[in-house]
Every structure is written in structure tokens, then in C-alpha cells.
Design a protein around this motif. Structure first.
Motif, PDB file in Angstrom:
ATOM      1  N   CYS A  95       0.844  -1.194   0.000  1.00  0.00           N
ATOM      2  CA  CYS A  95       0.000   0.000   0.000  1.00  0.00           C
ATOM      3  C   CYS A  95       0.881   1.246   0.000  1.00  0.00           C
ATOM      4  O   CYS A  95       2.059   1.197   0.360  1.00  0.00           O
ATOM      5  CB  CYS A  95      -0.923   0.013   1.218  1.00  0.00           C
ATOM      6  N   LEU A  96       0.291   2.347  -0.383  1.00  0.00           N
ATOM      7  CA  LEU A  96       1.042   3.587  -0.537  1.00  0.00           C
ATOM      8  C   LEU A  96       1.079   4.383   0.761  1.00  0.00           C
ATOM      9  O   LEU A  96       0.032   4.758   1.285  1.00  0.00           O
ATOM     10  CB  LEU A  96       0.402   4.438  -1.640  1.00  0.00           C
ATOM     11  N   PRO A  97       2.276   4.680   1.293  1.00  0.00           N
ATOM     12  CA  PRO A  97       2.371   5.622   2.416  1.00  0.00           C
ATOM     13  C   PRO A  97       2.491   7.043   1.886  1.00  0.00           C
ATOM     14  O   PRO A  97       3.269   7.316   0.966  1.00  0.00           O
ATOM     15  CB  PRO A  97       3.674   5.190   3.111  1.00  0.00           C
ATOM     16  N   ALA A 129       5.706   1.826  -2.741  1.00  0.00           N
ATOM     17  CA  ALA A 129       4.447   1.102  -2.903  1.00  0.00           C
ATOM     18  C   ALA A 129       4.580   0.181  -4.108  1.00  0.00           C
ATOM     19  O   ALA A 129       5.553   0.255  -4.869  1.00  0.00           O
ATOM     20  CB  ALA A 129       3.283   2.069  -3.105  1.00  0.00           C
ATOM     21  N   ILE A 130       3.596  -0.676  -4.298  1.00  0.00           N
ATOM     22  CA  ILE A 130       3.598  -1.546  -5.463  1.00  0.00           C
ATOM     23  C   ILE A 130       3.471  -0.697  -6.725  1.00  0.00           C
ATOM     24  O   ILE A 130       2.675   0.233  -6.786  1.00  0.00           O
ATOM     25  CB  ILE A 130       2.475  -2.592  -5.358  1.00  0.00           C
ATOM     26  N   GLY A 131       4.287  -1.007  -7.724  1.00  0.00           N
ATOM     27  CA  GLY A 131       4.338  -0.196  -8.924  1.00  0.00           C
ATOM     28  C   GLY A 131       3.281  -0.557  -9.959  1.00  0.00           C
ATOM     29  O   GLY A 131       2.639  -1.616  -9.879  1.00  0.00           O
ATOM     30  N   GLY A 164      10.315   3.690  -7.273  1.00  0.00           N
ATOM     31  CA  GLY A 164      10.629   2.298  -6.967  1.00  0.00           C
ATOM     32  C   GLY A 164       9.364   1.486  -6.825  1.00  0.00           C
ATOM     33  O   GLY A 164       8.254   2.008  -6.950  1.00  0.00           O
ATOM     34  N   CYS A 165       9.532   0.190  -6.544  1.00  0.00           N
ATOM     35  CA  CYS A 165       8.390  -0.720  -6.460  1.00  0.00           C
ATOM     36  C   CYS A 165       8.640  -1.758  -5.383  1.00  0.00           C
ATOM     37  O   CYS A 165       9.663  -2.459  -5.415  1.00  0.00           O
ATOM     38  CB  CYS A 165       8.164  -1.401  -7.808  1.00  0.00           C
ATOM     39  N   THR A 166       7.741  -1.864  -4.434  1.00  0.00           N
ATOM     40  CA  THR A 166       7.904  -2.836  -3.348  1.00  0.00           C
ATOM     41  C   THR A 166       7.856  -4.276  -3.858  1.00  0.00           C
ATOM     42  O   THR A 166       8.536  -5.148  -3.314  1.00  0.00           O
ATOM     43  CB  THR A 166       6.809  -2.636  -2.286  1.00  0.00           C
ATOM     44  N   TYR A 167       7.078  -4.528  -4.892  1.00  0.00           N
ATOM     45  CA  TYR A 167       6.920  -5.893  -5.413  1.00  0.00           C
ATOM     46  C   TYR A 167       8.196  -6.388  -6.085  1.00  0.00           C
ATOM     47  O   TYR A 167       8.611  -7.536  -5.885  1.00  0.00           O
ATOM     48  CB  TYR A 167       5.754  -5.928  -6.397  1.00  0.00           C
TER      49      TYR A 167
END
Length: 252
Positions: free
Chosen positions: A110-112, A163-165, A223-226
Motif C-alpha cells: 500500500c502507498l504511504p 508502494a507496489i508499482g 521504486g516498487c515494493t513488489y
């Protein structure tokens, strides 16, 4: 990017903050899977003693214990007036006008969203998954911050954290409908990849919403957490995983 030599795995956001305001983003750290070395979530199945040790270690980076929330993808906003305790209030956004009180959000895709008044009067943080974002968590947070502290949304600056990209966040028609109901302009943040499936630009949706609310100074983490598995937790990638924290506070 994260510095391997820091006491707390993470980095200071590349974001122009007003004097006296600081922010910090934690990373997963090195350690055995599935939780890695710096999980901060007590609710994900990790050993309580390890989580408690990580939270204590965090005090090397922040001035006081954060208030850890029970985040439920809602729109409840909590005003913080003192350092955190053992209580875990249910909310998805926090703000404060008190120095040394830390606003913290935990995420793993999720996006902070961190917010700071450019005059250093208030700071805040929101947990903006798609449900909270569509439901109005940013509107609720900005409303409280401006009515009680900042004065105008135009006086706020925002940072969108890891967050997920867009290339990894696949959603169904319910998500598309939720945002299209809000505005047809949101269509450009969805890209069809298969029948009934779309890739979604969650940070893009949040940035557009912030600007529509009057927050024009928006900085986005690239960036992307996934996909960045060595740096970040990702619930969608791993299912069982830890949680990172995005934090902001005003120095005394």
C-alpha cells in the motif's frame, strides 16, 4: 537509497522538507525469510520479541515511540498529542502539531503518504491503499491538518513513499469502478492486461488526487515494493511478510 551502515535499515526521503521537520523510511533489512531483519508489524505472525526489539532499535532514528495503528483500509484520522504507548488505535491516518511526536504508517505494498506544512506547523501520514484512497483518507487527513494547523492545502508538501508499482499492481473491475466513479480522469491510471484485469498506477492516482485537493508540491519515490525484494516487504509478492514504516515528525 538505503545505506547499509545506518543503525536502522532505511533512508531519508529525497524530499525538500521545511526546517525542523524530518522523515524516515524503513526497509526490510537482511535476515531470514519471510520477515527479514527489520519487521515492525506485530500482526503478521513474526516472533513478538523480535518485533519488540526492532521497535526499540527504531528509537536510534526517531525522537519518541511512534503510535502504531490498527490500519483497516478506512478513512479515520487521529490527532496525536503525545508519544506512542502500548495502545493500538484503529485509524489509517495521523497528524500532529506537537514536536517530537512521530507520525507512522506501516505498509507492504500500500502507498504511504507523508505530509508536511511548509511553515513547520503540522505533519501527517496516511495509509493509502486503493480502498482508503478511493474512500477519501487523503481528503480526511488534509481537512484536519488545514482546519486545525496548516491553514491551506497549498501550504502542504507531500511525499509518496514505496508502494507496489504500476507494472505489478493487477486489479479487477471493482477497483476500476471505484475510481472511475470518482472521476473519468482516473482512466489514464489503468491499463488493461487481460479480460477483467488491469494494471493500476496507485501513486499516480494519489498524486492526481492530492493536486485536485490543492497540494501541488508532490514528490514521488521512484521504486516498487513488489519488484525490489531485497529492499522492501510486499504482501502481494510473498503473502507472509513483514511491514515497513514511513515516519515524519517535527523536532523540538
Amino acid at each position: 537509497m538505503p545505506d547499509a551502515q545506518t543503525a536502522v535499515p532505511g533512508f531519508e526521503p529525497d524530499w525538500r522538507l521545511p526546517p525542523g521537520v524530518q522523515a524516515w523510511q524503513t526497509c526490510r533489512g537482511s535476515g531470514p525469510l519471510p520477515y527479514g531483519g527489520f519487521n515492525l508489524g506485530h500482526h503478521v505472525g513474526d516472533k513478538p520479541a523480535l518485533v519488540a526489539a526492532n521497535r526499540a532499535r527504531l528509537l536510534a532514528q526517531v525522537p519518541s515511540h511512534p503510535t502504531w495503528l490498527n490500519q483497516v483500509h478506512g478513512t479515520t484520522v487521529l490527532e496525536l498529542t503525545q508519544a506512542g504507548s502500548d495502545a493500538t488505535p484503529e485509524a489509517d491516518a495521523v497528524w500532529t502539531g506537537v514536536p517530537n511526536v512521530v507520525c507512522a504508517i506501516m505498509t507492504a505494498d500500500c502507498l504511504p503518504v507523508l505530509l508536511a506544512d511548509r511553515l513547520g506547523r503540522v505533519v501527517g501520514a496516511a495509509h493509502a491503499g486503493w480502498r482508503g484512497l478511493a474512500g477519501g483518507v487523503l481528503e480526511a487527513l488534509i481537512r484536519q491538518m488545514t482546519e486545525k494547523g496548516a491553514g491551506r492545502a497549498a501550504d502542504l508538501s507531500a511525499w509518496l513513499g514505496p508502494a507496489i508499482g504500476p507494472s505489478a499492481f493487477e486489479v479487477g473491475p471493482d477497483v476500476v469502478e471505484a475510481f472511475m466513479t470518482l472521476s473519468s480522469d482516473n482512466q489514464r491510471f489503468f491499463s488493461a492486461v487481460a479480460p477483467g484485469k488491469w494494471h493500476t498506477d496507485l501513486p499516480g492516482l494519489a498524486a492526481q488526487k492530492l493536486r485536485a485537493l490543492g497540494v501541488t508540491d508532490v514528490t514521488q519515490f521512484n521504486g516498487c515494493t513488489y519488484t525490489q525484494s531485497k529492499l522492501f516487504y510486499s504482501y502481494r509478492r510473498d503473502q507472509v511478510t513483514g511491514r515497513m514504516a514511513s515516519m515524519i515528525w517535527m523536532n523540538a
